[in-house]
Scaffold this active site. Structure first.
Site, mmCIF file in Angstrom:
data_model
loop_
_atom_site.group_PDB
_atom_site.id
_atom_site.type_symbol
_atom_site.label_atom_id
_atom_site.label_comp_id
_atom_site.label_asym_id
_atom_site.label_seq_id
_atom_site.Cartn_x
_atom_site.Cartn_y
_atom_site.Cartn_z
ATOM 1 N N GLY A 43 -63.268 74.221 52.573
ATOM 2 C CA GLY A 43 -62.032 74.439 51.751
ATOM 3 C C GLY A 43 -61.131 73.407 51.317
ATOM 4 C CB VAL A 45 -55.731 69.851 50.112
ATOM 5 C CG1 VAL A 45 -54.278 70.238 49.463
ATOM 6 C CG2 VAL A 45 -55.667 68.773 50.962
ATOM 7 N N GLY A 185 -38.041 66.287 43.665
ATOM 8 C CA GLY A 185 -39.277 66.284 42.706
ATOM 9 C C GLY A 185 -39.270 67.426 42.029
ATOM 10 C CD GLU A 208 -38.467 64.614 38.019
ATOM 11 O OE1 GLU A 208 -39.291 65.283 38.635
ATOM 12 O OE2 GLU A 208 -38.703 63.393 37.698
ATOM 13 C CB ALA A 274 -42.378 68.106 45.772
ATOM 14 C CG ASP A 317 -56.818 65.617 44.658
ATOM 15 O OD1 ASP A 317 -57.085 65.960 43.717
ATOM 16 O OD2 ASP A 317 -55.911 66.058 45.208
ATOM 17 C CG HIS A 449 -52.519 94.913 18.823
ATOM 18 N ND1 HIS A 449 -51.346 94.084 18.963
ATOM 19 C CD2 HIS A 449 -51.836 96.219 19.006
ATOM 20 C CE1 HIS A 449 -50.222 94.710 18.755
ATOM 21 N NE2 HIS A 449 -50.554 96.098 18.893
HETATM 22 P P1 FAD Z 1 -59.119 68.275 49.086
HETATM 23 O O1 FAD Z 1 -59.076 69.546 48.559
HETATM 24 O O2 FAD Z 1 -58.061 67.278 49.530
HETATM 25 O O3 FAD Z 1 -60.150 68.137 50.231
HETATM 26 C C1 FAD Z 1 -60.616 66.900 50.870
HETATM 27 C C2 FAD Z 1 -61.135 67.259 52.167
HETATM 28 O O4 FAD Z 1 -61.389 65.994 52.791
HETATM 29 C C3 FAD Z 1 -60.094 67.735 53.106
HETATM 30 O O5 FAD Z 1 -60.615 69.021 54.077
HETATM 31 C C4 FAD Z 1 -59.956 66.699 54.151
HETATM 32 O O6 FAD Z 1 -59.400 66.931 55.395
HETATM 33 C C5 FAD Z 1 -61.105 66.075 54.064
HETATM 34 N N1 FAD Z 1 -61.103 64.606 54.647
HETATM 35 C C6 FAD Z 1 -60.326 63.813 54.523
HETATM 36 N N2 FAD Z 1 -60.604 62.620 54.999
HETATM 37 C C7 FAD Z 1 -61.963 62.859 55.709
HETATM 38 C C8 FAD Z 1 -62.849 62.027 56.218
HETATM 39 N N3 FAD Z 1 -62.668 60.864 56.602
HETATM 40 N N4 FAD Z 1 -64.078 62.609 56.757
HETATM 41 C C9 FAD Z 1 -64.186 63.972 56.212
HETATM 42 N N5 FAD Z 1 -63.414 64.823 55.899
HETATM 43 C C10 FAD Z 1 -62.194 64.411 55.285
HETATM 44 N N6 FAD Z 1 -54.730 72.146 41.894
HETATM 45 C C11 FAD Z 1 -55.030 73.217 41.053
HETATM 46 O O7 FAD Z 1 -56.154 72.856 40.190
HETATM 47 N N7 FAD Z 1 -54.546 74.263 41.064
HETATM 48 C C12 FAD Z 1 -53.643 74.537 41.918
HETATM 49 O O8 FAD Z 1 -52.773 75.823 41.634
HETATM 50 C C13 FAD Z 1 -53.146 73.793 42.818
HETATM 51 N N8 FAD Z 1 -52.175 74.062 43.497
HETATM 52 C C14 FAD Z 1 -51.617 73.025 44.378
HETATM 53 C C15 FAD Z 1 -50.877 73.458 45.437
HETATM 54 C C16 FAD Z 1 -50.267 72.514 46.466
HETATM 55 C C17 FAD Z 1 -49.154 72.798 47.383
HETATM 56 C C18 FAD Z 1 -51.066 71.356 46.692
HETATM 57 C C19 FAD Z 1 -50.499 70.462 47.755
HETATM 58 C C20 FAD Z 1 -52.038 70.964 45.708
HETATM 59 C C21 FAD Z 1 -52.593 72.074 44.533
HETATM 60 N N9 FAD Z 1 -53.444 71.585 43.840
HETATM 61 C C22 FAD Z 1 -53.751 72.538 42.863
HETATM 62 C C23 FAD Z 1 -54.262 70.471 43.935
HETATM 63 C C24 FAD Z 1 -55.555 70.804 44.429
HETATM 64 O O9 FAD Z 1 -55.421 71.000 45.799
HETATM 65 C C25 FAD Z 1 -56.411 69.307 44.443
HETATM 66 O O10 FAD Z 1 -56.461 68.725 43.388
HETATM 67 C C26 FAD Z 1 -57.674 69.717 45.377
HETATM 68 O O11 FAD Z 1 -57.717 70.058 46.521
HETATM 69 C C27 FAD Z 1 -58.645 68.373 45.452
HETATM 70 O O12 FAD Z 1 -59.837 68.684 45.765
HETATM 71 P P2 FAD Z 1 -60.885 67.673 46.399
HETATM 72 O O13 FAD Z 1 -62.038 68.263 46.921
HETATM 73 O O14 FAD Z 1 -60.649 66.330 45.903
HETATM 74 O O15 FAD Z 1 -59.920 67.282 47.639
HETATM 75 P P1 NAD Z 2 -46.048 65.755 40.607
HETATM 76 O O1 NAD Z 2 -46.393 64.391 40.172
HETATM 77 O O2 NAD Z 2 -46.387 66.606 39.776
HETATM 78 O O3 NAD Z 2 -44.538 65.560 40.760
HETATM 79 C C1 NAD Z 2 -43.798 64.899 41.078
HETATM 80 C C2 NAD Z 2 -42.295 64.825 40.667
HETATM 81 O O4 NAD Z 2 -41.465 63.876 41.255
HETATM 82 C C3 NAD Z 2 -42.516 63.902 39.298
HETATM 83 O O5 NAD Z 2 -41.742 64.598 38.249
HETATM 84 C C4 NAD Z 2 -41.598 62.608 39.592
HETATM 85 O O6 NAD Z 2 -40.908 62.011 38.311
HETATM 86 C C5 NAD Z 2 -40.649 63.113 40.395
HETATM 87 N N1 NAD Z 2 -40.103 62.110 41.445
HETATM 88 C C6 NAD Z 2 -40.915 61.240 41.934
HETATM 89 N N2 NAD Z 2 -40.156 60.474 42.955
HETATM 90 C C7 NAD Z 2 -38.911 60.840 42.940
HETATM 91 C C8 NAD Z 2 -37.900 60.629 43.565
HETATM 92 N N3 NAD Z 2 -37.812 59.545 44.463
HETATM 93 N N4 NAD Z 2 -36.734 61.184 43.308
HETATM 94 C C9 NAD Z 2 -36.801 62.359 42.588
HETATM 95 N N5 NAD Z 2 -37.897 62.760 41.853
HETATM 96 C C10 NAD Z 2 -39.118 62.029 42.058
HETATM 97 O O7 NAD Z 2 -46.324 65.734 42.122
HETATM 98 P P2 NAD Z 2 -46.122 66.864 43.065
HETATM 99 O O8 NAD Z 2 -45.287 67.886 42.663
HETATM 100 O O9 NAD Z 2 -45.870 66.501 44.487
HETATM 101 O O10 NAD Z 2 -47.982 67.483 43.210
HETATM 102 C C11 NAD Z 2 -48.688 66.469 43.367
HETATM 103 C C12 NAD Z 2 -49.867 67.054 42.600
HETATM 104 O O11 NAD Z 2 -50.727 68.170 43.342
HETATM 105 C C13 NAD Z 2 -49.709 67.194 41.134
HETATM 106 O O12 NAD Z 2 -49.619 66.116 40.258
HETATM 107 C C14 NAD Z 2 -50.880 68.002 40.975
HETATM 108 O O13 NAD Z 2 -51.966 67.165 40.623
HETATM 109 C C15 NAD Z 2 -51.234 68.753 42.194
HETATM 110 N N6 NAD Z 2 -50.935 70.263 42.300
HETATM 111 C C16 NAD Z 2 -51.141 70.918 41.226
HETATM 112 C C17 NAD Z 2 -50.559 72.241 40.982
HETATM 113 C C18 NAD Z 2 -51.271 73.351 40.048
HETATM 114 O O14 NAD Z 2 -52.036 72.811 39.441
HETATM 115 N N7 NAD Z 2 -50.732 74.272 39.590
HETATM 116 C C19 NAD Z 2 -49.672 72.654 42.040
HETATM 117 C C20 NAD Z 2 -49.313 71.826 42.882
HETATM 118 C C21 NAD Z 2 -49.781 70.503 43.002
#
Ligand code: FAD
Ligand code: NAD
Length: 476
Positions: A43, A45, A185, A208, A274, A317, A449
């Protein structure tokens, strides 16, 4: 097959939306796959602490918003009663439904799942430290895929304690609804989770540091959201930073710094930080495997997601921006195919971005700002949702659909949409950009539509000045 007739052994480190599809695809291609992750089921993050829990809560926020809007249409539901324990439990059920399903699929695909944290011992072996007890084990591999994702970043001096000062992980726990919440943020997480807390009743202030919210998005797409958030949030402070945070037993004292800050000393019940995320690469023992990372910690990869050690790949990521789940999954296919010897490369033209606020903002391909800044010749055709029948029936004219077009070929280079359900609509834009569609293709494809999907067709009509519902002032 390897030279000695074995199935190639593939170790996938991390089971998020990069790692588990990579493992599944490699298994489908006939490899002997081990998937390693600290959680009980795949699953990452995205499912445990990101996309899925946040969208579950945002759905509730949207429901609350729509119920409030309905008062203007003659339907009043009264003041909502929020049972936080049930809401949390609903969110947890969604997570567990999805992750346990992935556990079943892992077994069905005969992927070996090892619960633990992996680290390279040498270029051909990992040491896995179990997270559920037991002894560490050594795992030898022919190929490895690093898919370890990222974690929240914090400015220097900010200590996330999970109680007063939250990151996205602790904020998603919704331990309570603070009376006042400072969000540091104004990016994806700040606006999405800020919207959740505002809908649940917190007074939310966003700071921001840039001059606008969501700095990577075109300004005209952000404007309708800004307008909505100006009333949903207590305050939005742009070009502002948090100079210092002081946690007290009953709140957090904050000093704000910025040219337009009138009241720099504030106190908030809680603070959500954030400000971006950083790759999980520092504790992987990359040096032992000959894998290089850049100065921000992103693993260096080529067009097939091969690292500087050619039998080790990195995706998601940890391999660089944009940090989005669907980009990680796309890379999973590239890497697994490359391991199998196929010629697939990373050549996506349009990675969609969706901010799941209300209204949603979505874009793909070239943005107008990128086209302008790079000097690339382009034309923009925009259709405001004020002219959309469907948006009007929903009471949601606060939207915009625009096409960024190449003047000579009339090809669609980029699409941007703001409005209710923009995240669903952008898929058509992705297809248009990836398939090299011309603006005529969008205009002549019959859209149902009344739907907001028609706004893509209408934007194409605007280009030709033939929209039946809208006359663009800047077109002859
Ligand atoms: P991850 O999902 O981070 O998974 C990595 C996994 O590797 C984790 O389970 C971690 O525990 C594991 N791991 C780490 N180190 C090790 C190790 N040494 N050995 C074994 N396992 C390890 N993206 C979207 O596209 N749409 C969204 O709506 C969206 N919403 C988000 C909301 C929030 C609050 C956050 C924080 C992120 C969101 N993202 C969203 C971003 C998205 O979650 C990530 O881009 C995505 O999960 C990346 O996938 P990944 O497989 O690279 O890594
Ligand atoms: P972000 O990069 O989207 O936004 C961070 C914001 O914080 C920026 O606008 C930046 O200018 C601002 N910032 C940075 N330092 C600051 C400071 N010291 N004071 C005030 N503002 C500051 O990062 P995020 O919101 O933490 O999300 C991280 C990543 O997770 C995103 O870039 C995205 O890739 C992923 N994510 C995606 C989704 C989605 O797809 N809907 C949702 C959540 C997260």
């Amino acid at each position: 097959m390897t030279a000695d007739g074995r199935q190639p052994r593939v170790a996938v480190i991390g089971a998020g939306p990069g790692g588990y599809p990579a493992a599944f695809h490699a298994a489908e291609l006939g490899m002997d796959v081990t998937l390693i992750d600290p959680e009980a089921n795949p699953g990452g993050v995205c499912l445990y602490r990101g996309c899925i829990p946040s969208k579950t809560l945002l759905h509730v926020a949207s429901l609350l918003g729509e119920a409030a809007d309905a008062a203007d249409w003659g339907v009043s539901f009264g003041r909502p009663e929020i049972d936080l324990d049930r809401l949390r439990s609903w969110k947890d059920q969604v997570i567990s439904k999805m992750t346990s399903g992935l556990g079943l699929l892992t077994r069905a695909r005969r992927v070996r799942f090892v619960r633990g944290l992996a680290q390279f011992e040498d270029p051909r072996a990992l040491r896995i430290e179990p997270t559920d007890g037991g002894d560490a084990q050594r795992l030898e591999f022919d190929y490895a895929v690093i898919a370890t994702g990222s974690q929240p970043a914090a400015p220097p001096g900010f200590e996330i304690d999970g109680e007063r000062v939250l990151d996205s992980t602790s904020a998603l726990e919704i331990d309570d609804i603070p009376g006042t919440l400072l969000v540091v943020g104004g990016g994806y997480i700040g606006l999405e989770l800020g919207s959740v807390y505002a809908a649940l009743g917190s007074n939310v202030t966003v700071v921001e540091m840039e001059t606008g919210l969501l700095p990577g998005a075109d300004r005209d797409l952000v404007r309708p959201l800004e307008r909505k958030l100006e009333s949903a949030f207590a305050e939005i402070l742009l070009s502002t930073r948090v100079a210092s945070l002081q946690v007290r037993p009953d709140g957090v004292d904050v000093e704000l710094a910025g040219a337009r800050v009138e009241e720099p000393s504030r106190c908030f019940e809680k603070v959500l930080v954030a400000v971006g995320r950083r790759p999980n690469s520092s504790s992987l023992g990359l040096d032992a495997a000959g894998v290089e990372s850049d100065k921000r910690g992103f693993v260096k990869v080529d067009h097939q997601r091969r690292t500087t050690a050619s039998h080790i790949f990195a995706i998601g990521d940890v391999a660089g921006e944009p940090m989005l789940a669907h980009k990680a999954t796309y890379e999973a296919h590239v890497a697994a195919s490359a391991i199998a010897g196929h010629a697939m490369t990373y050549d996506a033209q349009a990675i969609p971005a969706v901010v799941f606020t209300d209204p949603e903002i979505a874009w793909c391909g070239l943005t107008e700002a990128e086209a302008r800044d790079s000097g690339r010749p382009h034309e923009v055709a925009s259709f405001p949702w004020a002219a959309s029948g469907r948006a009007t029936t929903l009471g949601r004219n606060d939207g915009l659909t625009k096409l960024i077009l190449e003047p000579t070929t009339e090809r669609v280079l980029g699409v941007g949409i703001t409005g209710r359900g923009a995240g669903e609509l952008i898929a058509e834009g992705v297809l248009a950009v990836e398939m090299g569609a011309r603006v005529d293709d969008l205009r002549l494809s019959i859209h149902p539509h009344p739907t907001t999907s028609e706004t893509l067709m209408e934007a194409a009509e605007v280009f030709f000045n033939t929209s039946p519902h809208y006359i663009a002032r800047n077109r002859g």
